[in-house]
Design an enzyme around this catalytic site. Structure first.
Site, PDB file in Angstrom:
ATOM      1  N   MET A  30       5.454 -13.886  42.878  1.00  0.00           N
ATOM      2  CA  MET A  30       5.786 -12.633  42.201  1.00  0.00           C
ATOM      3  C   MET A  30       6.313 -12.889  40.793  1.00  0.00           C
ATOM      4  O   MET A  30       6.878 -11.995  40.159  1.00  0.00           O
ATOM      5  CB  MET A  30       6.810 -11.831  43.006  1.00  0.00           C
ATOM      6  CG  MET A  30       6.271 -11.335  44.332  1.00  0.00           C
ATOM      7  SD  MET A  30       7.133  -9.859  44.953  1.00  0.00           S
ATOM      8  CE  MET A  30       8.818 -10.452  45.018  1.00  0.00           C
ATOM      9  N   GLY A  31       6.132 -14.125  40.297  1.00  0.00           N
ATOM     10  CA  GLY A  31       6.588 -14.424  38.946  1.00  0.00           C
ATOM     11  C   GLY A  31       8.066 -14.742  38.892  1.00  0.00           C
ATOM     12  O   GLY A  31       8.706 -14.998  39.910  1.00  0.00           O
ATOM     13  N   GLY A  36      11.387 -24.289  42.256  1.00  0.00           N
ATOM     14  CA  GLY A  36      10.837 -24.165  43.602  1.00  0.00           C
ATOM     15  C   GLY A  36       9.377 -23.761  43.577  1.00  0.00           C
ATOM     16  O   GLY A  36       8.545 -24.311  44.312  1.00  0.00           O
ATOM     17  N   HIS A  37       9.040 -22.791  42.729  1.00  0.00           N
ATOM     18  CA  HIS A  37       7.638 -22.393  42.586  1.00  0.00           C
ATOM     19  C   HIS A  37       6.803 -23.549  42.042  1.00  0.00           C
ATOM     20  O   HIS A  37       5.664 -23.770  42.473  1.00  0.00           O
ATOM     21  CB  HIS A  37       7.509 -21.196  41.639  1.00  0.00           C
ATOM     22  CG  HIS A  37       8.171 -19.947  42.118  1.00  0.00           C
ATOM     23  ND1 HIS A  37       9.353 -19.485  41.586  1.00  0.00           N
ATOM     24  CD2 HIS A  37       7.826 -19.057  43.079  1.00  0.00           C
ATOM     25  CE1 HIS A  37       9.694 -18.356  42.194  1.00  0.00           C
ATOM     26  NE2 HIS A  37       8.791 -18.075  43.105  1.00  0.00           N
ATOM     27  N   ASP A 152      11.454 -18.991  52.531  1.00  0.00           N
ATOM     28  CA  ASP A 152      11.083 -17.709  53.141  1.00  0.00           C
ATOM     29  C   ASP A 152      10.480 -18.005  54.516  1.00  0.00           C
ATOM     30  O   ASP A 152       9.274 -17.860  54.731  1.00  0.00           O
ATOM     31  CB  ASP A 152      10.105 -16.960  52.241  1.00  0.00           C
ATOM     32  CG  ASP A 152      10.732 -16.586  50.909  1.00  0.00           C
ATOM     33  OD1 ASP A 152      11.590 -15.695  50.892  1.00  0.00           O
ATOM     34  OD2 ASP A 152      10.372 -17.200  49.887  1.00  0.00           O
TER      35      ASP A 152
END
EC number: 6.3.2.1
Length: 287
Positions: A30-31, A36-37, A152
């Site tokens: 989601m930007g 982490g991304h 998540d």
């Protein structure tokens, strides 16, 4: 790295890569990207030849009183981070591109049982929104593999079940949670914390560690351990949403003979909701 905004452009670019015999990896986001991304994209680049990332703040997974409007949009910085992590193609669609007929008539994908309880209890409809948008993105990209963060945890379980149940030929890879030096799980929502709240925030992970350590020492009164943990969170200034010990795969409440467990929590610091989890595998005792 190229950036495309339409499904037509996305499919054309992926088709070219596949025509060259490349294995396609995919990382939906989601930007407002952080390290982490970047770790997800790096993992995809290690496992695939051509990495697609998406940035789409999905309205379908936000509740009426949630932070859709204030969720940060940081496209230029995100593009730079994606390039550094090894992304080849960014898909950054509009809401109209993703839901051309409007969200009210959009076909929904629902994963029963796994979507209920935990985050699903306080965020009704959230996982239906997640499953629907991820299903759409999978159909658009048609990747060989996709990488999701283990932070998540319930979302990852829902997506694994959806892929299995709908016979999607996609390998789902979970990437371990990336943490700050003090143990706080990296999250786009950490930016909402005040300096004082940020100082208190690592208590969430310490609480999970405390419960896991008790289980590791042989304690099996999960309710007592959870009660201790809730007291720790409250003392640190948190307002617990849930704190539970669950079976790591089915997410049902843990029983004493389970060997694969996850200690999982969501709690508020002020108005900011943080989530975290800690997986543990217990060795069987030999006589």
């Amino acid at each position: 790295m190229n950036t495309v905004k339409t499904v037509r452009e996305l499919r054309a670019a992926v088709a070219r890569a596949r025509g060259e015999g490349k294995r396609i990896g995919f990382v939906p986001t989601m930007g407002n990207l952080h390290s982490g991304h970047a770790a997800l994209v790096t993992k995809a680049a290690q496992r695939a030849d051509f990495v697609v990332a998406s940035i789409f703040v999905n309205p379908l997974q936000f509740g009426a009183n949630e932070d859709l409007d204030k969720y940060p949009r940081t496209l230029a910085a995100d593009q730079e981070r994606l390039v550094q992590a090894g992304c080849n193609l960014l898909f950054a669609p509009t809401v109209e591109e993703m839901y051309p007929d409007g969200m009210s008539v959009q076909t929904r994908v629902s994963v029963p049982q796994l979507s209920e309880g935990l985050c699903g209890a306080s965020r009704p409809g959230h996982f239906e929104g997640v499953a629907t948008v991820v299903n759409k993105l999978f159909n658009m990209v048609q990747p060989d593999l996709a990488v999701f963060g283990e932070k998540d945890y319930q979302q990852l379980a829902v997506i694994r079940a959806m892929v299995r149940d709908l016979n999607m030929p996609i390998q789902i890879i979970g990437e371990p949670t990336v943490r700050a030096e003090d143990g706080l799980a990296l999250s786009s929502r950490n930016g909402y914390l005040t300096p004082e709240q940020r100082t208190a925030a690592p208590a969430l992970y310490r609480t999970l560690q405390h419960i896991a350590a008790g289980i590791g020492r042989g304690q099996r009164d999960f309710a007592a351990l959870v009660a201790e943990g809730q007291a720790q969170l409250s003392a640190a200034g948190f307002r617990p949403d849930y704190l539970e010990v669950r079976h790591a795969v089915s997410l049902r409440p843990a029983v004493i003979n389970d060997r694969d467990l996850v200690v999982i929590a969501a709690a508020y610091l002020g108005n900011t909701r943080l989530i975290d989890n800690l997986y543990l595998h217990l060795e069987e005792k030999t006589a």
